[in-house]
Write an enzyme that holds these catalytic residues in place. Structure first.
Site, short mmCIF file in Angstrom:
data_model
loop_
_atom_site.label_atom_id
_atom_site.label_comp_id
_atom_site.label_asym_id
_atom_site.label_seq_id
_atom_site.Cartn_x
_atom_site.Cartn_y
_atom_site.Cartn_z
N SER A 1 27.87 48.24 29.08
CA SER A 1 28.98 49.15 28.85
C SER A 1 28.56 50.17 27.80
O SER A 1 27.85 49.84 26.85
CB SER A 1 30.19 48.36 28.36
OG SER A 1 31.08 49.22 27.67
N GLU B 1 29.65 44.59 42.57
CA GLU B 1 30.89 45.38 42.68
C GLU B 1 30.71 46.56 43.62
O GLU B 1 31.60 46.89 44.41
CB GLU B 1 31.34 45.85 41.30
CG GLU B 1 31.85 44.70 40.45
CD GLU B 1 32.09 45.10 39.00
OE1 GLU B 1 33.07 44.64 38.42
OE2 GLU B 1 31.29 45.87 38.43
N LYS C 1 28.65 43.57 26.73
CA LYS C 1 28.87 43.45 28.18
C LYS C 1 27.60 43.44 29.02
O LYS C 1 26.64 44.15 28.75
CB LYS C 1 29.71 44.64 28.64
CG LYS C 1 31.11 44.66 28.05
CD LYS C 1 32.08 43.88 28.88
CE LYS C 1 32.63 44.80 29.95
NZ LYS C 1 33.53 44.07 30.82
N HIS D 1 42.23 27.53 47.83
CA HIS D 1 43.29 28.26 47.12
C HIS D 1 42.89 28.54 45.67
O HIS D 1 43.76 28.63 44.79
CB HIS D 1 44.63 27.50 47.14
CG HIS D 1 45.00 26.97 48.48
ND1 HIS D 1 45.72 27.68 49.41
CD2 HIS D 1 44.70 25.78 49.07
CE1 HIS D 1 45.87 26.96 50.51
NE2 HIS D 1 45.26 25.80 50.33
#
Ligand code: ARG
Length: 469
Positions: A283, A296, A289, A162
């Site tokens: 980025s 992804e 970044k 969880h």
């Protein structure tokens, strides 16, 4: 003629040729040209089979085989020839090229056969080869997993359920968990390939060939070990393609789940992994970044693979018996899913291999005392206290520690004794991370010895895939 080129495959019955826009609509050459190597192999095998059946002389069959060899050579080197063809489909392309070379003799090859059985056969040959390629790509990924498991042996991490801290794990155990899913995928692609190993040739358009074709010899000639049992089923069965898509959708799911873990682990909050520059992007706005774009995209592309499976299910649903032209819609979903999934698997393998795990950060996170709460309950059980009662006692202990602003490792033994007289000084050993790991020594557990044994077994299975893609 209105559209198309060269010899028509049908049309004697027609007064007018197809409308040009309809011809473009119904053509499949643009995508089924991928089947050309299988088409030419099938044509060669068929010319031999109908020579044995007495339809061609031995010499005619040899001339056809030689012409098909020439066509194959040209196709391999002359992309413009393929690009500019206005053929209706891959079968039409090959027949047109053959008739151009051999005239009337080329026109004899289509005796006793139908495109319906041809396309079913060639698609099976394609699926078998594609499943093998997927196994080869999977071997790279599974190898990357085995290497990470080996190189990070002994490093602990917090295990969660969880998404809450649960019990400590070895990092190798975590990566091998993903590895098991990919081992199943490799096995699944082998099964897909085995099940596609059944040759429809000799089924004719739907009722079976009217010529005495030795179907078994023909199948063996094309590398199949079995022949289909029913001609009507054979021309419309696409289960093998659905199974390939299911195997691909399942692999994509597993890749997507690995991606999700790594994306989380790469976040500032986790900080468990250092993403490799080679498989990450920056980025355009924020200079700090480093983004996990490889993972992804792997996660994002999974949707297309599911879509392909759903598309083919929907094409099949509600078709009456036998071949229907709807079935021409079977190939693009499989090709498209394969074209996405193979690089997804290869990029995943390379990105994982180049990922560095931050041992310091993982060890620190694994020291969370909450991860060893179960150990205290197990300790009480060993002293003869029923588990439910032990669970209750530990819960109270956790609350007491919380009230005192201490971790359960810091709470003095006297406090524990207040909850149960059985607590002794050995509690501090019980609460050590190492003992929590070591106790899980069952087969398949996370104890260091169990993980080493699992890795050995994992490697043995991997070697089989590597040697038998
Ligand atoms: N291009 C067709 C397909 O992919 C080949 C079979 C055509 N058969 C037919 N009866 N029109 O399914």
């Amino acid at each position: 003629m209105t559209a198309g080129e060269g010899q028509k495959m049908w049309g004697g019955r027609f007064e007018r040729g197809p409308d040009a826009s309809f011809y473009e609509f119904e053509r499949s050459w643009q995508f089924d040209r991928r089947l050309l190597p299988y088409e030419l192999a099938l044509d060669r095998a068929w010319s031999r089979a109908i020579a044995i059946a007495g339809i061609l002389t031995h010499d005619e069959s040899q001339r056809i085989v030689a012409a098909l060899d020439d066509i194959e050579l040209r196709a391999e080197s002359d992309a413009a020839w393929l690009d500019s063809s206005k053929a209706e489909d891959v079968h039409h392309f090959a027949e047109t090229a053959l008739i151009e070379k051999l005239g009337a003799l080329g026109a004899k090859l289509h005796t006793g056969r139908s495109r319906n059985e041809m396309v079913a056969t060639e698609f099976r040959m394609y699926v078998r080869a594609a499943a093998r390629e997927m196994r080869a790509a999977l071997a790279l990924l599974i190898r990357a997993i085995a290497d990470q498991a080996k190189n990070n042996l002994g490093v602990p991490m917090p295990g969660t359920t969880h998404m809450q801290h649960a019990q400590p794990l070895l990092l190798s155990h975590w990566v091998l968990a993903h590895g098991e899913a990919f081992q199943r995928d490799a096995e699944r692609f082998r099964l897909v390939s085995d099940r596609a190993d059944c040759c429809p040739l000799g089924s004719g358009a739907l009722a079976g060939s009217a010529f005495p074709i030795d179907r078994k010899a023909l199948a063996h000639d094309l590398g199949f070990t079995q022949i289909t049992a029913n001609s009507l089923d054979a021309v419309s069965d696409r289960d093998f393609a659905l199974e390939m898509l299911f195997a691909m959708a399942t692999l994509a799911t597993h890749l997507s789940r690995l991606a999700e873990d790594i994306i989380l682990f790469a976040s500032t909050e986790f900080g468990f992994v250092e993403l490799p520059d080679e498989y990450s992007t920056g980025s355009s706005l924020m200079p700090q970044k480093k983004n996990p774009d490889s993972w992804e995209l792997i996660r994002g592309k999974t949707g297309r693979i599911y879509g392909a499976l759903m598309a083919l299910f929907t094409v099949n649903k509600g078709l009456p018996s036998s071949y229907q032209r709807d079935l021409q819609e079977d190939k693009e979903p499989v090709f498209a899913a394969f074209d996405q999934l193979k690089p997804m698997t290869q990029i995943g393998a390379a990105a994982l291999a180049a990922t560095k795990f931050r041992h310091g950060r993982l060890r620190e996170a694994a020291q969370d005392p909450a991860l060893v709460a179960t150990e205290i309950a197990d300790y009480l059980v060993a002293q003869g206290i029923p588990f439910r009662e032990a669970h209750e006692i530990v819960g109270k202990g956790l609350r007491a520690a919380e009230r005192q602003g201490k971790s359960i490792r810091e709470m003095p033994i006297g406090e524990w004794k207040k909850l149960s007289p059985v607590f002794g000084p050995e509690l501090s050993t019980v609460l050590a991370l190492e003992s929590a790991l070591a106790r899980r020594s069952v087969a398949g557990g996370t104890a260091p010895g169990a993980v080493r044994a699992a890795l050995e077994d994992f490697n043995a299975r991997l070697e089989k895939i590597e040697h038998n893609p």
